[in-house]
Design an enzyme around this catalytic site. Structure first.
Site, mmCIF file in Angstrom:
data_model
loop_
_atom_site.group_PDB
_atom_site.id
_atom_site.type_symbol
_atom_site.label_atom_id
_atom_site.label_comp_id
_atom_site.label_asym_id
_atom_site.label_seq_id
_atom_site.Cartn_x
_atom_site.Cartn_y
_atom_site.Cartn_z
ATOM 1 N N THR A 207 0.841 -1.193 0.000
ATOM 2 C CA THR A 207 0.000 0.000 0.000
ATOM 3 C C THR A 207 0.875 1.241 0.000
ATOM 4 O OG1 THR A 207 -1.597 -1.188 1.364
ATOM 5 C CG2 THR A 207 -1.824 1.209 1.293
ATOM 6 N N ASP A 238 -8.689 -1.965 4.093
ATOM 7 C CA ASP A 238 -9.016 -0.626 4.606
ATOM 8 C C ASP A 238 -8.795 0.472 3.573
ATOM 9 O OD1 ASP A 238 -6.227 -1.359 4.835
ATOM 10 O OD2 ASP A 238 -5.919 0.544 5.857
HETATM 11 N N1 GLY Z 1 -3.884 -2.130 3.893
HETATM 12 C C1 GLY Z 1 -4.143 -2.751 2.681
HETATM 13 C C2 GLY Z 1 -5.070 -3.880 2.748
HETATM 14 O O1 GLY Z 1 -5.227 -4.502 3.798
HETATM 15 O O2 GLY Z 1 -5.655 -4.200 1.751
#
Ligand code: GLY
Length: 349
Positions: A207, A238
């Site tokens: 991410t 998230d």
């Molecule tokens: N933080 C990225 C995900 O869990 O998809």
């Protein structure tokens, strides 16, 4: 130690940012300098250095934070050598599915999720924000909207690293949903979910989150990801969820998250950090308190297996971060700084 001495000490270390990152230099809040100069941009992980440069093309010319955070993470989305964008780890069926969101100083926000074959999901998220009455579009609907907006439909092209990782994963195809908070030993294995510990002990990650303050003092943020590697088809983390992977309140501050998305969602992570800053906590203290909340919500055995980190900026331009485990670093760029900073963490390993 005087404040000046602390600042000089940190400046020296700041100049050795990469060294600090490698050695895992741990900071306390007192030693972290306040960023007073505007503009400033911060973003997660090593890829943030290049992304910040992209953002700076806007911020350095007095441009708007919103434009900067889009342009900045566009660099990462296009890179093909990172776990973000069309070259990233696919889901367990072999398809790369992308999630992204963006939010500006007026609380306008847009998001796309489960988007396939589009190179710049964050730019589609911005179009959702600016051209539709909605906040989120997902799946084939998001793709249809993107194409109607002129985004080309690309061929999926896994990077060599992602192809190798997927081929390796296919040998066993083990799948362990990570977000189950019950007494079930099988689910305490973090399995293929990112970020996960590599054999050399470092965390893999997937991410990029970015928050910025422009010369006007306005805040915006963006977040874009391919999500967890080899995830169940249709799984969202998230990153596309406003309040979880990203939140901006121009009166208070902005925050973005990285790590195990299920556990960030569980506490509405980025919104929680901003609300803690509203109550008067510094960005670092707010991130730390939110991380402690994440840790309280999962079984101790699972806490060892997941990584979560928050990165925040307040309205004064002060920045801070905190992670569950060592290994999280973020990139910062302002008029006089351009470096990686190692985040503090709740646990030592
Ligand atoms: N933080 C990225 C995900 O869990 O998809």
């Amino acid at each position: 130690m005087s404040n000046r001495r602390k600042f000089l000490q940190f400046s020296l270390l700041g100049g050795m940012g990469l060294l600090a990152r490698k050695t895992g230099f741990a900071r306390s809040e007192e030693t972290f300098p306040t960023i007073t100069g505007k503009p400033v941009v911060i973003s997660t992980w090593d890829a943030g250095l290049a992304a910040n440069k992209g953002a700076w093309e806007v911020l350095g010319k007095g441009g708007r934070a919103l434009d900067a955070v889009e342009k900045g993470v566009n660099v990462t989305e296009a890179s093909q050598n990172c776990c973000v964008g069309l070259g990233a780890n696919p889901d367990r069926d072999g398809f790369v599915t992308l999630d992204a969101c963006i939010m500006d100083e007026f609380a306008n926000c847009g998001s796309v999720a489960f988007l396939e074959r589009i190179k710049h999901p964050v730019s589609v998220a911005r179009r959702v924000m600016e051209k539709t009455p909605h906040v989120m579009l997902v799946g084939s609907g998001a793709q249809q909207f993107a194409v109607a907006e002129g985004f080309p439909l690309e061929e999926q092209k896994l990077s060599p690293e992602a192809q190798a990782a997927y081929s390796n994963w296919l040998k066993n195809s083990t799948y362990h949903p990570p977000a189950i908070n019950v007494e079930n030993k099988a689910n305490h294995d973090h399995g293929p979910f990112a970020p996960y510990k590599l054999e050399n002990g470092e965390w893999n990650h997937d991410t990029i989150g970015m928050v910025a303050m422009d010369t006007f003092g306005n805040l915006s943020g963006s977040c874009t990801t391919s999500g967890a590697g080899f995830k169940m088809r249709g799984r969202l983390g998230d990153s596309p969820i406003i309040g979880a992977g990203l939140f901006v309140d121009n009166e208070v501050g902005a925050c973005t998250a990285t790590g195990q998305g299920e556990d960030v969602i569980r506490i509405a992570g980025s919104h929680t950090v901003v609300e803690l800053m509203r109550q008067g906590l510094s960005p670092e203290a707010a991130c730390k308190k939110a991380i402690e909340r994440v840790a309280r919500k999962v079984k101790p055995e699972r806490v060892k297996e997941i990584q979560v980190a928050f990165l925040a900026i307040n309205k004064k331009g002060k920045v801070g971060a905190w992670a569950l485990h060592p290994g999280f670093s973020y990139a910062i760029k302002s008029n006089d700084r351009e470096e990686m900073v190692t985040s503090g963490s709740m646990f030592n390993s």
